[in-house]
Enzyme design. Sequence first.
Site, mmCIF file in Angstrom:
data_model
loop_
_atom_site.group_PDB
_atom_site.id
_atom_site.type_symbol
_atom_site.label_atom_id
_atom_site.label_comp_id
_atom_site.label_asym_id
_atom_site.label_seq_id
_atom_site.Cartn_x
_atom_site.Cartn_y
_atom_site.Cartn_z
ATOM 1 N N GLU A 1 5.814 3.677 -3.098
ATOM 2 C CA GLU A 1 5.371 4.274 -2.000
ATOM 3 C C GLU A 1 5.229 3.367 -0.712
ATOM 4 O O GLU A 1 5.955 2.409 -0.894
ATOM 5 C CB GLU A 1 3.764 4.658 -2.509
ATOM 6 C CG GLU A 1 3.554 5.605 -3.567
ATOM 7 C CD GLU A 1 2.482 5.842 -4.004
ATOM 8 O OE1 GLU A 1 1.162 4.459 -3.695
ATOM 9 O OE2 GLU A 1 2.067 6.542 -4.940
ATOM 10 N N HIS B 1 -5.285 8.907 5.564
ATOM 11 C CA HIS B 1 -3.780 9.621 4.883
ATOM 12 C C HIS B 1 -3.003 10.643 5.438
ATOM 13 O O HIS B 1 -4.104 10.704 6.032
ATOM 14 C CB HIS B 1 -4.622 10.010 3.702
ATOM 15 C CG HIS B 1 -3.361 10.023 2.779
ATOM 16 N ND1 HIS B 1 -2.115 10.704 2.480
ATOM 17 C CD2 HIS B 1 -3.124 9.218 2.089
ATOM 18 C CE1 HIS B 1 -1.282 10.944 2.273
ATOM 19 N NE2 HIS B 1 -1.710 9.849 0.755
ATOM 20 N N ARG C 1 0.924 3.560 5.919
ATOM 21 C CA ARG C 1 0.313 5.397 5.932
ATOM 22 C C ARG C 1 0.030 5.421 7.384
ATOM 23 O O ARG C 1 -0.166 6.277 8.085
ATOM 24 C CB ARG C 1 -1.035 5.109 5.428
ATOM 25 C CG ARG C 1 -0.556 5.312 3.860
ATOM 26 C CD ARG C 1 -1.221 5.456 3.161
ATOM 27 N NE ARG C 1 -1.333 6.151 1.945
ATOM 28 C CZ ARG C 1 -2.416 5.752 0.763
ATOM 29 N NH1 ARG C 1 -3.402 5.536 0.886
ATOM 30 N NH2 ARG C 1 -1.546 6.054 -0.327
ATOM 31 N N HIS D 1 -9.127 9.130 4.813
ATOM 32 C CA HIS D 1 -8.770 8.323 2.433
ATOM 33 C C HIS D 1 -9.843 7.063 2.625
ATOM 34 O O HIS D 1 -9.564 7.299 1.588
ATOM 35 C CB HIS D 1 -7.576 8.156 3.026
ATOM 36 C CG HIS D 1 -6.433 8.322 1.774
ATOM 37 N ND1 HIS D 1 -6.826 9.283 0.687
ATOM 38 C CD2 HIS D 1 -5.772 7.548 1.240
ATOM 39 C CE1 HIS D 1 -6.550 8.787 -0.655
ATOM 40 N NE2 HIS D 1 -5.925 8.158 -0.343
ATOM 41 N N ARG E 1 -4.757 -1.206 3.632
ATOM 42 C CA ARG E 1 -5.090 -1.349 2.906
ATOM 43 C C ARG E 1 -3.320 -0.650 2.459
ATOM 44 O O ARG E 1 -3.119 0.572 3.154
ATOM 45 C CB ARG E 1 -6.171 -0.429 1.529
ATOM 46 C CG ARG E 1 -5.631 -0.254 0.334
ATOM 47 C CD ARG E 1 -5.963 1.068 -0.650
ATOM 48 N NE ARG E 1 -5.826 2.037 -0.051
ATOM 49 C CZ ARG E 1 -5.272 3.155 -0.340
ATOM 50 N NH1 ARG E 1 -5.592 3.503 -1.721
ATOM 51 N NH2 ARG E 1 -5.145 4.395 0.011
#
Length: 539
Positions: A115, A243, A289, A350, A385
């Site tokens: 990811e 997100h 992100r 998100h 994060r």
Amino acid sequence: MEIKTDFLVIGSGIGGLSFALKVCEWGDVVIVTKKEDSESNTNYAQGGIASVLAKDDSFDIHIEDTLRAGDGLCDPEVVRRVVEAGPGCIKELIRIGVRFTRKRGKEKEFDLGLEGGHSKNRVVHAADLTGKEVENSLLRAVKAKKNVKILEDHIAIDLITQHHLKDYTRKPEEKIKCWGAYVLDKEKNQVLTCLSKLTLLATGGAGRVYLHTTNPSIATGDGLAMAYRAGADVANLEFIQFHPTALYHDKANSFLISEAVRGEGGILRLNSGETFMEKYHPRKELAPRDVVARAIDHELKKRGDSCVYLDITHLDQKFIKLRFPNIYGKCLSLGLDITKDPIPVVPAAHYICGGVVTDLEGRTHIENLYACGEVACTGMHGANRLASNSLLEAIAFAHFSAGSAKGKLSSMSDFSFPPIPSWSLEGVFDQQEWVIISHNRDWMQKFMWDYVGIVRSNRRLKQAKSRISILLDEITQFYKINPITYDVIELRNIATVAKLIIESALKRKESRGLHYNVDYPHKDDKNWLTDTVLTSEEI
Ligand SMILES: Cc1cc2nc3c(=O)[nH]c(=O)nc-3n(C[C@H](O)[C@H](O)[C@H](O)COP(=O)(O)OP(=O)(O)OC[C@H]3O[C@@H](n4cnc5c(N)ncnc54)[C@H](O)[C@@H]3O)c2cc1C
């Protein structure tokens, strides 16, 4: 009505259930949860849990990736402890029955996903339904314990502290203590006094503060607001992760298109079919992100488009159906075949990186009150994060907190509760002005999206601050004189959390991690390499 227990757990996501499963070995547990027991952010997690399980990976590399994403604000000691706890946490989940996806033809090896922001494949998953698999397994394990009681449709209103005692005045330096919570039983419309020696806040996130979010309806920041009102410190609330890819469709309520879709080779395209991520980051679709979300936001605002497209039509059809059965099925139900059509996506709120400040054992500043999971600010995520680190943090801190709570409980053998009054209904009657609730909620979510969203400015933040002050006053008045209901509780909490996010964003006079302010577009390590902490006295 009064309930007494050793441990009160508020929330039945991964944090609350993992804690309950451990501490029930040492005392009785009551879990209160505001809807059905499985309804939680956990239940909707798709991507998986980051953990060092591959031969070519190491704790040091996972730590490095986490610290890089956190942009200077992670606590390195916390990151090390959580990352090192990872493989043990995964083992425990397997022990209680979680079935993680294995490599095709190699049943002993996990199928580890890649990811954004991770430099190795390390995301263990159960197809794209990881959260559901974990939530169901934890619930099964917890329900098998005789001394754990789960109260569904019970929403915590406020934590009980000495402020609720009759004729109480706080002495200087006196530590605030928690003795449980007032909880509304929705069905009976009755407020319970839930007294507990030790309380865990595991109420999850606050996505519903915003108009567009991937979070389910439970995510209204209740624990954050309750802890703040009770006097706990909260920190880093300006760091909201948007997100990049929520499904853009009239009928798709908060549906997420997992990061793993980009991990498996998904390409972002404009309406015209052109790609654009190469203009923003060398890792393109696999950039962190915040970079991807800002890039999409920028392209949408520049062109006036409503969405961009995530394209996986070049991947093998069979693979897509096997790897993303949930996303494939959901999109198909809306008339979109993702093996043939690009997926329309927009960014959405998100994850909240900040929360109630805890130490390494999950203890808050309030005595006998622990916090873990998304409601907590442990030092793991810093200013941003890393994908799939939140389920890991939640379970690791549930275990750390349980270890600490065990010791604490054993030191409380002489403990007795002070005389806690029942919930007061004095001066309350139905004003029949309930339209205020829905109107204020809609308005607040909209201005939080427009003024305190992905890209911020001083002007918009100040306007948001004056609006929320008026709203919060209005809501507080309403709360005091009307009967307590589920909607009023949530609205008051959303407004409180909105105010805390705005205050935090105004405080930070730089751009770092997930917080981007056009009036301070650069990072300022000299002055701002520090957490934004708010205490009740400050506002
Ligand atoms: C769509 C989606 C996908 C995600 N994918 C991933 C992923 O792949 N990997 C990853 O690491 N993270 C992911 N995340 C984030 C992760 O799921 C959450 O951070 C994590 O599940 C939080 O767990 P929790 O136990 O803290 O809270 P939750 O799982 O949200 O549980 C909170 C619980 O508290 C209850 N509650 C709330 N307020 C009250 C109240 N006042 N009274 C009583 N009960 C209350 C709720 O009903 C719920 O039971 C995702 C999040 C979403 C929304």
